[in-house]
Design a protein around this motif. Structure first.
Motif, short mmCIF file in Angstrom:
data_model
loop_
_atom_site.label_atom_id
_atom_site.label_comp_id
_atom_site.label_asym_id
_atom_site.label_seq_id
_atom_site.Cartn_x
_atom_site.Cartn_y
_atom_site.Cartn_z
N GLU A 42 38.29 36.85 35.45
CA GLU A 42 38.68 35.87 36.48
C GLU A 42 40.15 36.01 36.84
OE1 GLU A 42 40.70 32.38 37.87
OE2 GLU A 42 40.80 33.05 35.78
N ILE A 43 40.98 36.29 35.86
CA ILE A 43 42.43 36.44 36.11
C ILE A 43 42.70 37.58 37.09
CG2 ILE A 43 42.85 37.94 34.10
CD1 ILE A 43 45.47 35.48 34.67
N LYS A 44 41.89 38.61 37.08
CA LYS A 44 42.10 39.75 37.97
C LYS A 44 41.89 39.35 39.43
CE LYS A 44 43.44 42.37 34.88
NZ LYS A 44 44.88 42.65 34.92
N GLY A 45 40.86 38.55 39.70
CA GLY A 45 40.65 38.05 41.05
C GLY A 45 41.78 37.14 41.49
N GLN A 48 44.89 39.15 42.47
CA GLN A 48 44.80 39.73 43.82
C GLN A 48 45.08 38.70 44.90
OE1 GLN A 48 42.00 42.83 45.46
NE2 GLN A 48 41.01 42.41 43.50
N GLN A 49 44.58 37.48 44.70
CA GLN A 49 44.78 36.43 45.69
C GLN A 49 46.23 35.96 45.75
OE1 GLN A 49 42.38 35.34 47.86
NE2 GLN A 49 41.23 37.03 47.00
N GLU A 50 46.91 35.92 44.62
CA GLU A 50 48.26 35.36 44.55
C GLU A 50 49.37 36.38 44.79
OE1 GLU A 50 48.33 33.48 40.70
OE2 GLU A 50 46.91 31.93 41.33
N ALA A 51 49.11 37.63 44.54
CA ALA A 51 50.16 38.66 44.64
C ALA A 51 50.51 38.95 46.09
CB ALA A 51 49.71 39.94 43.96
N SER A 52 51.76 39.33 46.29
CA SER A 52 52.19 39.75 47.63
C SER A 52 52.52 41.23 47.66
CB SER A 52 53.40 38.93 48.06
OG SER A 52 54.51 39.22 47.23
N ALA A 53 52.60 41.86 46.48
CA ALA A 53 52.91 43.29 46.41
C ALA A 53 52.50 43.83 45.05
CB ALA A 53 54.40 43.53 46.63
N MET A 54 52.30 45.14 44.99
CA MET A 54 51.98 45.82 43.74
C MET A 54 53.06 46.86 43.47
SD MET A 54 48.45 47.62 42.44
CE MET A 54 48.28 48.66 43.85
N LEU A 55 53.46 46.96 42.22
CA LEU A 55 54.47 47.93 41.78
C LEU A 55 53.85 48.78 40.69
CD1 LEU A 55 57.52 48.82 41.73
CD2 LEU A 55 57.82 47.09 39.95
#
Length: 185
Positions: A42-45, A48-55
């Motif tokens: 569930e944390i993975k979904g 994705q919803q809360e993030a604004s960027a990936m590093l």
């Protein structure tokens, strides 16, 4: 200021190497060795919803870029800005990807307006970010398996101590444990 969140699949002995596939002798240990429980992910979904960027680092980029764009479940990641810390990558092909050459550039990225930045995989990058004081939070899914060796999230060679505060936790029927830690001070 944006928060920087390191999110990892972790074995009980601290290994983050090849959880879904790769070169590790036990590659795929998250799904080959532990029964699947949707609730544990569930944390993975939510990420994705809360993030604004990936590093990510270069190795993770090379592993993710050919696969993730084709995966429907990663639609948000594929659409969001992605940053790769690399001294060698020159022409990233993954949609909306920018190359950063140093941790100083990551620090500048954190100063900008926007939501959380997620660091996936990339244990070497995560250790460097932690040493530079750039990590704000850890999302860890710890799997009940001991791998005996491989890339580790946390340095074991006398790195600086980090104090963490547990802000969320859960245990699932398959033995996976969720721990969310804020970095203190």
């Amino acid at each position: 200021m944006r928060s920087l969140i390191v999110t990892e699949f972790l074995s009980l002995d601290g290994v983050v190497d090849s959880p879904g596939g790769g070169a590790h002798p036990h590659a795929g240990w998250t799904f080959k060795d532990v029964e699947f429980d949707m609730a544990a992910y569930e944390i993975k979904g939510r990420e994705q919803q809360e993030a604004s960027a990936m590093l990510i680092g270069r190795v993770s980029y090379d592993e993710f870029a050919p696969v993730w764009p084709k995966m429907e479940e990663f639609a948000e990641y594929n659409a969001m800005p992605k940053y790769v810390v690399s001294s060698t990558l020159t022409d990233p092909e993954w949609n909306n990807t920018t190359v950063l050459r140093s941790l100083d550039e990551v620090a500048e990225l954190k100063k900008a307006d926007g939501g959380p930045i997620l660091v996936h995989g990339s244990p070497t990058l995560a250790r460097g970010l932690a040493a530079a004081g750039l990590v704000d939070r850890y999302h860890l899914l710890t799997f009940p398996v001991v791998l005996g060796g491989g890339k580790r999230l946390f340095a074991t060679d006398g790195a600086e101590k980090q104090k963490l505060k547990l802000v969320e936790h859960a245990a699932f029927g398959n033995g996976v444990q969720l721990s969310v830690f804020d970095v203190e001070g």
